[in-house]
Each structure stands twice: as structure tokens, then as C-alpha cells.
Design a protein around this motif. Structure first.
Motif, mmCIF file in Angstrom:
data_model
loop_
_atom_site.group_PDB
_atom_site.id
_atom_site.type_symbol
_atom_site.label_atom_id
_atom_site.label_comp_id
_atom_site.label_asym_id
_atom_site.label_seq_id
_atom_site.Cartn_x
_atom_site.Cartn_y
_atom_site.Cartn_z
ATOM 1 N N GLU A 162 42.228 -38.430 27.638
ATOM 2 C CA GLU A 162 42.951 -39.408 28.442
ATOM 3 C C GLU A 162 44.189 -38.786 29.082
ATOM 4 O OE1 GLU A 162 45.126 -43.794 27.883
ATOM 5 O OE2 GLU A 162 44.013 -42.854 26.233
ATOM 6 N N PHE A 163 44.912 -37.957 28.324
ATOM 7 C CA PHE A 163 46.079 -37.263 28.880
ATOM 8 C C PHE A 163 45.665 -36.322 30.002
ATOM 9 C CE2 PHE A 163 48.646 -33.383 28.892
ATOM 10 C CZ PHE A 163 49.901 -33.903 29.182
ATOM 11 N N MET A 164 44.601 -35.559 29.805
ATOM 12 C CA MET A 164 44.176 -34.619 30.836
ATOM 13 C C MET A 164 43.687 -35.334 32.086
ATOM 14 S SD MET A 164 42.416 -31.394 28.846
ATOM 15 C CE MET A 164 41.205 -32.364 27.960
ATOM 16 N N PHE A 165 42.964 -36.435 31.920
ATOM 17 C CA PHE A 165 42.501 -37.196 33.084
ATOM 18 C C PHE A 165 43.682 -37.716 33.902
ATOM 19 C CE2 PHE A 165 38.204 -37.829 31.131
ATOM 20 C CZ PHE A 165 37.476 -37.386 32.218
ATOM 21 N N ALA A 166 44.766 -38.115 33.230
ATOM 22 C CA ALA A 166 45.925 -38.658 33.940
ATOM 23 C C ALA A 166 46.626 -37.593 34.773
ATOM 24 C CB ALA A 166 46.910 -39.269 32.943
ATOM 25 N N GLN A 167 46.479 -36.311 34.423
ATOM 26 C CA GLN A 167 47.161 -35.235 35.143
ATOM 27 C C GLN A 167 46.231 -34.460 36.066
ATOM 28 O OE1 GLN A 167 50.318 -35.475 34.457
ATOM 29 N NE2 GLN A 167 49.965 -36.800 32.674
ATOM 30 N N THR A 168 44.946 -34.772 36.085
ATOM 31 C CA THR A 168 43.968 -33.992 36.847
ATOM 32 C C THR A 168 43.698 -34.647 38.190
ATOM 33 O OG1 THR A 168 42.929 -33.291 34.775
ATOM 34 C CG2 THR A 168 41.669 -32.965 36.791
ATOM 35 N N ARG A 169 43.705 -33.850 39.234
ATOM 36 C CA ARG A 169 43.368 -34.341 40.562
ATOM 37 C C ARG A 169 41.872 -34.570 40.679
ATOM 38 N NH1 ARG A 169 47.668 -30.769 41.484
ATOM 39 N NH2 ARG A 169 49.235 -31.524 42.966
ATOM 40 N N THR A 170 41.525 -35.563 41.484
ATOM 41 C CA THR A 170 40.104 -35.896 41.652
ATOM 42 C C THR A 170 39.350 -34.761 42.317
ATOM 43 O OG1 THR A 170 40.712 -38.234 41.863
ATOM 44 C CG2 THR A 170 38.508 -37.606 42.583
ATOM 45 N N GLU A 171 39.977 -34.093 43.306
ATOM 46 C CA GLU A 171 39.284 -33.010 44.003
ATOM 47 C C GLU A 171 39.047 -31.809 43.089
ATOM 48 O OE1 GLU A 171 43.693 -33.033 45.308
ATOM 49 O OE2 GLU A 171 42.054 -34.472 44.967
ATOM 50 N N ASP A 172 39.962 -31.549 42.175
ATOM 51 C CA ASP A 172 39.750 -30.448 41.233
ATOM 52 C C ASP A 172 38.619 -30.768 40.263
ATOM 53 O OD1 ASP A 172 41.829 -28.987 42.357
ATOM 54 O OD2 ASP A 172 43.324 -29.948 41.080
ATOM 55 N N LEU A 173 38.567 -32.014 39.813
ATOM 56 C CA LEU A 173 37.478 -32.419 38.927
ATOM 57 C C LEU A 173 36.138 -32.352 39.645
ATOM 58 C CD1 LEU A 173 36.967 -33.433 36.066
ATOM 59 C CD2 LEU A 173 37.222 -35.766 36.913
ATOM 60 N N ALA A 174 36.123 -32.781 40.917
ATOM 61 C CA ALA A 174 34.881 -32.712 41.690
ATOM 62 C C ALA A 174 34.444 -31.272 41.914
ATOM 63 C CB ALA A 174 35.065 -33.429 43.027
ATOM 64 N N LEU A 175 35.408 -30.365 42.084
ATOM 65 C CA LEU A 175 35.075 -28.956 42.274
ATOM 66 C C LEU A 175 34.314 -28.401 41.084
ATOM 67 C CD1 LEU A 175 35.335 -26.128 43.602
ATOM 68 C CD2 LEU A 175 37.597 -25.970 42.516
ATOM 69 N N PHE A 176 34.795 -28.649 39.886
ATOM 70 C CA PHE A 176 34.139 -28.087 38.705
ATOM 71 C C PHE A 176 32.851 -28.837 38.363
ATOM 72 C CE2 PHE A 176 38.287 -26.184 38.243
ATOM 73 C CZ PHE A 176 37.981 -24.926 37.768
ATOM 74 N N VAL A 177 32.744 -30.079 38.776
ATOM 75 C CA VAL A 177 31.455 -30.775 38.620
ATOM 76 C C VAL A 177 30.406 -30.118 39.498
ATOM 77 C CG1 VAL A 177 30.239 -32.947 39.077
ATOM 78 C CG2 VAL A 177 32.436 -32.970 37.883
ATOM 79 N N ARG A 178 30.783 -29.748 40.723
ATOM 80 C CA ARG A 178 29.842 -29.048 41.605
ATOM 81 C C ARG A 178 29.519 -27.665 41.065
ATOM 82 N NH1 ARG A 178 33.418 -30.909 45.615
ATOM 83 N NH2 ARG A 178 34.171 -28.768 45.890
ATOM 84 N N LEU A 179 30.537 -26.957 40.559
ATOM 85 C CA LEU A 179 30.285 -25.620 40.018
ATOM 86 C C LEU A 179 29.375 -25.663 38.799
ATOM 87 C CD1 LEU A 179 33.839 -24.011 40.334
ATOM 88 C CD2 LEU A 179 31.845 -23.619 41.785
ATOM 89 N N ALA A 180 29.465 -26.737 38.021
ATOM 90 C CA ALA A 180 28.599 -26.878 36.845
ATOM 91 C C ALA A 180 27.190 -27.310 37.213
ATOM 92 C CB ALA A 180 29.208 -27.891 35.874
ATOM 93 N N ASP A 181 26.976 -27.619 38.504
ATOM 94 C CA ASP A 181 25.649 -28.030 38.981
ATOM 95 C C ASP A 181 25.104 -29.207 38.174
ATOM 96 O OD1 ASP A 181 23.464 -28.023 40.605
ATOM 97 O OD2 ASP A 181 22.411 -26.398 39.552
#
Length: 271
Positions: A162-181
């Protein structure tokens, strides 16, 4: 002098390598000799057996498994500080403090030990509510025997995620979701922790560098003004840093820079 210092460093490196090799050889020899030592009875075994009995169950496989478990535990303990830095606000805090020191033009003041100490205690202050939740949801129930270690680990991930989600940008999360395929997650619960942690780290780096840019601007203006003044007076040979440094320190003290920087850092983590 340079050649002498290089030779000393090489000699120290060879000595360290020799010590590590000797320690590794000793550990391997002890592990290899353990079955043989257990198989050969000593002269005092009969007398010792009357007062003490030792029973090993599981055979040789259990002994090897124990050694592997101890090795994994020691490795985890060695990596624990790094893992804690990766999921807390330590990265942002230490980078911002480093930017403050470099912007003022004092690369060795405050020393690294002081900056790291400030960053550690500020991290503990920022993460205190999260650590409280981990303690009440995972640590205390596990110590009371109410839940297992696996359940405690799963419960501890909740507040930290929950703490990490509050500090993480949506575009950065989307980037690693794409990289993880992987498929696009529907909810936060669908995001794996191994995807969330690097996204959180990249977001922290971006935020820290944005704060660092804002810190550099007023000190850069002072450097420009001092350099322009010295050039207009014909003092080309006088380094502008020598003149601007006292003014930058004075400005930082007058505006209570440490309090402003620390307050901004702490408020930036509020969820």
C-alpha cells in the motif's frame, strides 16, 4: 608515490583474496570431513555416551538440507538492508540530501556518515505507521502462534505494498507490466510484488531528481551572479566558487534550509 600506492593496493587485494580462499577451503574441508569424523569413534566416546546421547534423524540428506538452510538464511540476512532500502523511502531521502550537499558546493560536508544517519532515521520516521501495521498484522500474531510464517509474510506485504502504490507513478507501473509481458491488471491485488518494487524504485528516483533540480536553482543563480560580478570587475583569475560558497551557506542558514528540506521530504510521503 602513485606506483607505490598502486603496489600497496594490489598487495592488499592479493592478501584479502588469499584469506578468503583459505576460509573457503577450511569450510569445504570441515563439511567434507564431517561424515568421517562422525563415523570414527574417539577414545572418550564411551565415557561421553554415558552422560549424553545425541540422535540425528533424517540421515545425510537432512544434514545437507540444514547446511543449505543456514546458507540461505545468512544470505537473506546479508541482503536484508538492501531489501529494506528498496521498499522504503530511503532512496529518495538520501538522494535529496546528496543534492543539497552538492548544490551548496561542499562535497564532503556534511560527511557521508551523517547523511546516511539522517536518512535512516527519517526513513524510520516516515515508515513508522507502515511498520506499526506490519507489527500488528503479521509479527505479533506470528509470535503468539496465531498464524504461520507463510501467513505472516503474506500479511506483512499488505501495508508495504500500500505504501509503495501510494508513491508509484502509473506510467512507471505500466512500463514494468509491459516489460513483464503480462496481462493488464484489473486491480492492485493483481500486480505482482516483483513488478511493483522496480516501478516504485524508478518513481522514487524521478521524484528525487525533480526535488534536486528545484534545490539547485537558487544556488545556481548565486553562482551566476558572483561569476558575472567577478568578470565585470576584471577578476578573471579568482575562482567564483570561493566567493559564492559563503553566500550559499549564508542563504541556506537564513532560510532554515534543513528544516524546509526535511519538512518537504516528510510531507511528500504522506498518503
Amino acid at each position: 608515490m602513485t606506483g607505490y600506492a598502486t603496489a600497496r593496493r594490489r598487495g592488499a587485494a592479493r592478501s584479502l583474496a588469499g584469506v578468503l580462499a583459505a576460509v573457503a577451503a577450511l569450510v569445504v574441508a570441515l563439511l567434507a570431513a564431517q561424515p568421517a569424523l562422525a563415523a570414527v569413534p574417539g577414545p572418550d566416546d564411551a565415557a561421553a555416551a554415558e552422560g549424553m546421547t545425541l540422535t540425528l534423524t533424517g540421515g545425510e540428506g537432512a544434514g545437507i538440507a540444514t547446511v543449505v538452510q543456514v546458507f540461505i538464511l545468512m544470505t537473506a540476512l546479508a541482503l536484508l538492508p538492501s531489501l529494506l532500502m528498496m521498499v522504503t523511502g530511503f532512496t529518495r531521502i538520501i538522494i535529496v540530501l546528496g543534492f543539497i550537499r552538492n548544490a551548496m558546493g561542499t562535497p564532503t560536508m556534511p560527511p557521508n556518515q551523517v547523511l546516511i544517519g539522517i536518512a535512516v532515521f527519517l526513513t524510520a520516521f516516515v515508515m513508522y505507521p507502515t511498520f506499526q501495521q506490519v507489527n500488528s498484522m503479521a509479527l505479533q500474531p506470528m509470535m503468539d502462534g496465531e498464524i504461520t510464517q507463510e501467513q505472516a509474510l503474506e500479511n506483512a506485504q499488505g501495508p508495504i505494498r500500500e505504501f509503495m502504490f501510494a508513491q508509484t507513478r502509473t506510467e512507471d507501473l505500466a512500463l514494468f507490466v509491459r516489460l513483464a509481458d503480462m496481462e493488464r491488471p484489473e486491480t492492485r491485488a493483481d500486480v505482482p510484488t516483483m513488478v511493483l518494487i522496480p516501478a516504485f524504485m524508478v518513481s522514487e528516483l524521478k521524484t528525487a531528481f525533480e526535488i534536486g533540480f528545484l534545490i539547485f536553482v537558487p544556488f545556481l543563480i548565486i553562482d551566476i551572479v558572483v561569476a558575472s560580478t567577478l568578470m565585470s570587475m576584471g577578476m578573471i583569475m579568482l575562482p567564483p566558487v570561493m566567493i559564492s560558497l559563503p553566500f550559499k551557506v549564508l542563504l541556506f542558514v537564513l532560510v532554515d534550509g534543513w528544516s524546509l528540506a526535511i519538512e518537504s521530504l516528510v510531507r511528500g510521503f504522506q498518503m
